[in-house]
Scaffold this motif. Structure first.
Motif, PDB file in Angstrom:
ATOM      1  N   VAL A  12       0.632  -1.260  -0.070  1.00 55.56           N
ATOM      2  CA  VAL A  12       0.114   0.144  -0.191  1.00 55.56           C
ATOM      3  C   VAL A  12       0.909   1.358   0.147  1.00 55.56           C
ATOM      4  N   SER A  13       0.249   2.368  -0.472  1.00 57.24           N
ATOM      5  CA  SER A  13       1.145   3.484  -0.523  1.00 57.24           C
ATOM      6  C   SER A  13       0.891   4.236   0.783  1.00 57.24           C
ATOM      7  N   ALA A  14       1.584   5.079   1.287  1.00 53.48           N
ATOM      8  CA  ALA A  14       1.541   6.137   2.505  1.00 53.48           C
ATOM      9  C   ALA A  14       0.005   6.690   2.061  1.00 53.48           C
ATOM     10  N   ASP A  15      -0.234   7.310   0.938  1.00 51.40           N
ATOM     11  CA  ASP A  15      -1.537   7.996   0.834  1.00 51.40           C
ATOM     12  C   ASP A  15      -2.723   7.358   0.949  1.00 51.40           C
ATOM     13  N   ASP A  16      -2.826   6.156   0.882  1.00 54.96           N
ATOM     14  CA  ASP A  16      -3.755   5.109   1.176  1.00 54.96           C
ATOM     15  C   ASP A  16      -3.662   4.322   2.577  1.00 54.96           C
ATOM     16  N   ALA A  17      -2.553   4.259   3.084  1.00 53.03           N
ATOM     17  CA  ALA A  17      -2.314   3.440   4.157  1.00 53.03           C
ATOM     18  C   ALA A  17      -3.213   3.598   5.395  1.00 53.03           C
ATOM     19  N   LEU A  18      -3.532   4.855   5.731  1.00 49.37           N
ATOM     20  CA  LEU A  18      -4.525   5.068   7.126  1.00 49.37           C
ATOM     21  C   LEU A  18      -5.977   4.363   6.811  1.00 49.37           C
ATOM     22  N   THR A  41       6.938  14.619  16.191  1.00 51.84           N
ATOM     23  CA  THR A  41       8.462  14.506  16.021  1.00 51.84           C
ATOM     24  C   THR A  41       8.566  13.101  15.273  1.00 51.84           C
ATOM     25  N   MET A  42       7.724  12.324  15.050  1.00 56.43           N
ATOM     26  CA  MET A  42       8.002  10.923  14.507  1.00 56.43           C
ATOM     27  C   MET A  42       8.896  11.443  13.332  1.00 56.43           C
ATOM     28  N   ILE A  43       9.804  10.328  13.168  1.00 54.69           N
ATOM     29  CA  ILE A  43      10.844  10.303  11.971  1.00 54.69           C
ATOM     30  C   ILE A  43      10.072   9.661  10.842  1.00 54.69           C
ATOM     31  N   PHE A  44       9.260   8.714  10.700  1.00 51.31           N
ATOM     32  CA  PHE A  44       8.348   8.088   9.894  1.00 51.31           C
ATOM     33  C   PHE A  44       7.123   8.047  10.642  1.00 51.31           C
ATOM     34  N   THR A  45       6.229   8.645   9.795  1.00 53.12           N
ATOM     35  CA  THR A  45       4.918   8.776  10.227  1.00 53.12           C
ATOM     36  C   THR A  45       3.989   7.406  10.217  1.00 53.12           C
ATOM     37  N   VAL A  46       2.982   7.324  10.811  1.00 51.04           N
ATOM     38  CA  VAL A  46       2.078   6.075  10.747  1.00 51.04           C
ATOM     39  C   VAL A  46       1.841   5.439   9.302  1.00 51.04           C
ATOM     40  N   ILE A 102       3.300   2.056   7.768  1.00 50.44           N
ATOM     41  CA  ILE A 102       2.431   0.887   7.041  1.00 50.44           C
ATOM     42  C   ILE A 102       2.812   0.642   5.530  1.00 50.44           C
ATOM     43  N   GLU A 103       3.187   1.834   4.988  1.00 45.14           N
ATOM     44  CA  GLU A 103       3.636   1.527   3.780  1.00 45.14           C
ATOM     45  C   GLU A 103       4.881   0.627   3.478  1.00 45.14           C
ATOM     46  N   HIS A 104       5.894   1.075   4.512  1.00 44.70           N
ATOM     47  CA  HIS A 104       7.294   0.167   4.581  1.00 44.70           C
ATOM     48  C   HIS A 104       6.887  -1.106   4.907  1.00 44.70           C
ATOM     49  N   LEU A 105       6.240  -1.557   6.119  1.00 42.20           N
ATOM     50  CA  LEU A 105       5.909  -2.989   6.588  1.00 42.20           C
ATOM     51  C   LEU A 105       5.082  -3.732   5.469  1.00 42.20           C
ATOM     52  N   SER A 106       4.132  -2.961   4.881  1.00 48.74           N
ATOM     53  CA  SER A 106       3.377  -3.817   3.805  1.00 48.74           C
ATOM     54  C   SER A 106       3.916  -4.060   2.629  1.00 48.74           C
ATOM     55  N   THR A 109       2.650  -9.072   4.454  1.00 48.94           N
ATOM     56  CA  THR A 109       1.188  -8.683   4.502  1.00 48.94           C
ATOM     57  C   THR A 109       0.620  -8.537   5.934  1.00 48.94           C
ATOM     58  N   LEU A 110       0.100  -7.511   5.950  1.00 48.53           N
ATOM     59  CA  LEU A 110      -0.486  -7.036   7.183  1.00 48.53           C
ATOM     60  C   LEU A 110      -2.061  -7.451   7.238  1.00 48.53           C
ATOM     61  N   TYR A 111      -2.435  -8.177   8.647  1.00 46.94           N
ATOM     62  CA  TYR A 111      -3.816  -8.718   8.732  1.00 46.94           C
ATOM     63  C   TYR A 111      -4.459  -7.990   9.629  1.00 46.94           C
TER      64      TYR A 111
END
Length: 282
Positions: free
Chosen positions: A138-144, A215-220, A224-228, A232-234
């Motif tokens: 998934v892209s960061a744009d669609d992750a949330l 102050t997160m370096i990588f946003t939520v 999710i983009e990186h882990l996915s 697969t995230l379930y």
């Protein structure tokens, strides 16, 4: 919507907060806060209920982890720029991933028990993310859109086990009781911006951590983009997204670590509060 689980360890029932913050039982509607219940359709079914029509939960029951049947417990290390600075670590190029054993998960107010040989156990208030829909690439744009909701996590860490025993961080992160989670699963529609949440943690009434997810370096979404992109995230997978400064190992001039009898209290705006007493394995 704020969902929770309550009752004896291993026999938790699902619940929902009503408009006055009262506890209402959902066990006549769903069997757990897990699996398909975390999907958009499952949450919409719960959202359509009038909490006032649900049975009240009497007394002050134990509150369990806010998610049942957790699949993966993924954790991100050194994800706050100010926390990385206090530990002397370089800013990572990619999210640092380690896993916490699901056997570490306990309720938000359950005791944290230091394992035998522990001398360097530490606290870490963190934003927890609960996946609601199966997702890969998934892209960061669609992750949330794949998030069911958010919660408070205390990523308790035994630093000697983490850094000095051969292997990786998982050894110091996975001790029993080292994953207090909850009290509430706050659905994503109630969290306008996961990158604007203040958080803090006290030990024995003294403020140790004060931070904000801005102050997160990588946003939520980036996490999710990186882990996915890796696996697969379930539904029911949990991501703990890192901690702000103020951990015990970063204290100057000398580090400070947990000991039997200590009390940790931690909170994230809108997501609730945890309180744990510290015990010691015999």
């Amino acid at each position: 919507m704020k969902l929770f689980r309550y009752g004896a360890v291993g026999a938790e029932k699902p619940g929902m907060l009503d408009d006055d913050g009262g506890l209402r039982d959902l066990s006549g509607i769903v069997d757990d806060i897990a699996g398909d219940v975390l999907s958009d359709a499952g949450l919409e079914k719960l959202r359509a209920l009038d909490p006032a029509t649900l049975p009240q939960v009497d007394g002050t029951p134990r509150i369990g982890p806010c998610v049942g049947r957790i699949g993966k417990f993924c954790c991100i290390g050194l994800n706050y720029s100010d926390h990385a600075a206090e530990t002397g670590a370089a800013i990572p190029d990619h999210p640092i991933l380690f896993m916490k054993a699901t056997s570490a998960v306990v309720g938000p107010n359950d005791d944290v028990i230091l394992p035998r040989g522990s001398t360097h156990s530490d606290w870490e208030v963190e934003l927890g993310v609960v996946i609601g829909k199966t997702v890969k690439y998934v892209s960061a744009d669609d992750a949330l859109a794949h998030v069911a909701g958010y919660c408070v996590i205390n990523d308790v860490s035994e630093r000697h086990f983490q850094t000095q025993l051969s292997g990786n961080w998982t050894k110091g992160k996975s001790c029993d009781t080292f994953g207090p989670t909850g009290p509430w699963l706050v659905t994503r529609d109630e969290v306008e911006n996961p990158q604007a949440l203040a958080m803090h943690l006290d030990v024995n009434g003294k403020r140790m951590q004060t931070g904000n997810t801005d102050t997160m370096i990588f946003t939520v979404a980036q996490i999710i983009e990186h882990l996915s992109s890796l696996f697969t995230l379930y539904p029911g997978d949990v991501i703990s997204t890192g901690t702000p400064p103020g951990v015990g190992m970063g204290m100057k001039p000398d580090p400070v670590y947990l000991k039997k009898g200590d009390v940790m209290e931690l909170s994230i705006d809108g997501l609730g509060t945890q309180k744990q007493s510290v015990g010691q394995d015999a």
